[in-house]
Write a protein that holds these residues in place. Structure first.
Motif, short mmCIF file in Angstrom:
data_model
loop_
_atom_site.label_atom_id
_atom_site.label_comp_id
_atom_site.label_asym_id
_atom_site.label_seq_id
_atom_site.Cartn_x
_atom_site.Cartn_y
_atom_site.Cartn_z
N LEU A 22 0.97 -1.15 0.09
CA LEU A 22 0.07 -0.08 -0.18
C LEU A 22 0.74 1.21 -0.03
CD1 LEU A 22 -2.82 1.25 0.32
CD2 LEU A 22 -2.59 0.86 2.80
N LEU A 23 0.87 1.82 -1.06
CA LEU A 23 1.62 3.18 -1.30
C LEU A 23 0.82 4.40 -0.89
CD1 LEU A 23 4.23 4.57 -2.28
CD2 LEU A 23 2.96 4.84 -4.54
N LEU A 24 0.85 4.97 0.38
CA LEU A 24 0.28 6.20 0.77
C LEU A 24 0.92 7.61 0.37
CD1 LEU A 24 -1.05 4.68 3.97
CD2 LEU A 24 -2.34 5.05 2.00
N LEU A 25 -0.06 8.49 -0.23
CA LEU A 25 0.51 9.80 -0.62
C LEU A 25 -0.17 10.73 0.05
CD1 LEU A 25 0.46 8.69 -4.46
CD2 LEU A 25 2.34 8.57 -3.00
N HIS A 26 0.69 11.76 0.71
CA HIS A 26 0.24 12.93 1.69
C HIS A 26 -0.43 14.08 0.84
CE1 HIS A 26 3.64 15.57 0.88
NE2 HIS A 26 4.36 14.54 0.82
N ARG A 75 3.70 -3.59 -8.61
CA ARG A 75 2.34 -3.02 -8.60
C ARG A 75 2.12 -2.78 -7.05
NH1 ARG A 75 -2.02 -6.11 -10.38
NH2 ARG A 75 -3.29 -4.51 -11.29
N ALA A 76 1.41 -1.78 -6.68
CA ALA A 76 0.89 -1.45 -5.27
C ALA A 76 -0.61 -0.86 -5.43
CB ALA A 76 1.81 -0.12 -4.78
N GLY A 133 -4.64 -1.06 -7.11
CA GLY A 133 -6.03 -0.69 -6.48
C GLY A 133 -5.73 0.86 -6.21
N LEU A 134 -6.98 1.53 -5.88
CA LEU A 134 -6.99 3.01 -5.67
C LEU A 134 -7.85 3.30 -4.36
CD1 LEU A 134 -7.67 4.64 -9.03
CD2 LEU A 134 -5.58 4.90 -7.54
N VAL A 135 -7.29 3.95 -3.50
CA VAL A 135 -7.75 4.42 -2.37
C VAL A 135 -7.65 5.71 -2.35
CG1 VAL A 135 -7.98 4.39 0.31
CG2 VAL A 135 -7.33 2.39 -0.96
N ALA A 181 -11.41 -0.22 -6.11
CA ALA A 181 -11.32 1.13 -5.83
C ALA A 181 -12.26 1.46 -4.76
CB ALA A 181 -11.41 2.19 -6.80
N MET A 182 -11.65 2.41 -3.74
CA MET A 182 -12.34 2.88 -2.80
C MET A 182 -12.35 4.40 -2.38
SD MET A 182 -13.18 1.20 0.72
CE MET A 182 -14.45 2.11 1.28
#
Ligand code: MLT
Length: 260
Positions: free
Chosen positions: A15-19, A80-81, A106-108, A200-201
């Motif tokens: 899971l790649l989280l972007l601020h 892939r993330a 996937g997309l969050v 996606a969510m």
């Protein structure tokens, strides 16, 4: 006793989280810690922010930030993330889908919007850029924090407001101005979101005045099969304001992927 799933076997993709703006990767600390047993969680500082002290151009487009986010995957050997992004991070996540769909599992999309800025919005970006460059970050930090947190969060956790103010105040004016100008240039992503073919969510807070609920509903409706979670008692930063609830939602998304 809490049972932790093993960090191997049928793990979902990282899971790649972007601020968001003008923050840094430390806003994801509750997720890096709280979701570590669910998958590998990566929360980089985008170029120019936090500890990422690289030189930045005068305008940092969402496309350039998406390329930098994918470079973070390359650096870790990740093909892939699941790409999650909050607000500006959401713009970057959508740019990742537009430019590097093969890297997105996937997309969050949290507290963000698919539409471009209005002409008034673009003018206000330029004002933010000039304020950062000419007056410094303290002014921006003081004005911004009350808009980021729900009134109930500000009452319950005043220390969170103070920490956020300090976090914003220490960001570099040049990077903040460049990202503000880059956000002003971002295109409408509505058509691209209809092509999303990965799970996606959309997540938002019920008190987010910066990204009111219709912006989340529009993304949910545009993306095929997309879910929506509205976190109660949270505004623009539900991952920090209600971390347990937020993590429960993301964990559910990861688990559904795992069994898909
Ligand atoms: C953010 O939190 O990243 C900003 O509110 C995004 C924006 O200004 O559009």
């Amino acid at each position: 006793m809490q049972l932790h799933r093993p960090v191997q076997g049928t793990m979902p993709p990282p899971l790649l989280l972007l601020h968001g703006f003008p923050l840094d990767g430390t806003i994801w600390s509750p997720q890096v810690e709280g979701l570590a047993d669910a998958t590998q969680v990566i929360a980089p500082d985008l170029p120019g922010f936090g500890s990422n002290q690289c030189e930045v151009p005068a305008v940092l487009t969402m496309e350039a930030l998406a390329d930098a986010a994918v470079a973070e995957l390359d650096a870790r050997g990740i093909e892939r993330a699941i790409v999650g992004g909050l607000s500006m991070g959401g713009y970057v996540a959508m740019a990742c889908w537009a430019r590097h769909p093969d890297r997105v599992a996937g997309l969050v999309l949290c507290n963000t919007r698919m539409s471009a800025d209005t002409p008034e919005g673009r003018l206000s970006r330029e004002e933010t850029a000039r304020t950062a460059l000419e007056k410094g970050m303290e002014l921006i930090a003081r004005a911004m924090v009350p808009k980021l947190l729900a009134p109930s969060t500000q009452r319950r956790r005043p220390e969170l407001g103070h920490a956020l103010e300090a976090l914003i105040a220490r960001q570099r004016p040049g990077a903040v101005a460049a990202a503000a100008r880059g956000m002003a240039l971002r295109p409408d992503r509505g058509a691209e979101l209809t092509t999303v073919s990965v799970p996606a969510m959309v997540i938002t807070g019920d008190s987010d005045a910066l990204m009111p609920l219709p912006t989340s509903l529009a993304m949910r409706d545009a993306i095929p099969g997309c879910g929506l979670a509205v976190i109660p008692g949270a505004a623009h930063l539900p991952n920090l304001e209600r971390p347990i609830l937020f993590n429960t939602v993301v964990r559910g998304f990861l688990e559904a992927l795992d069994t898909a």
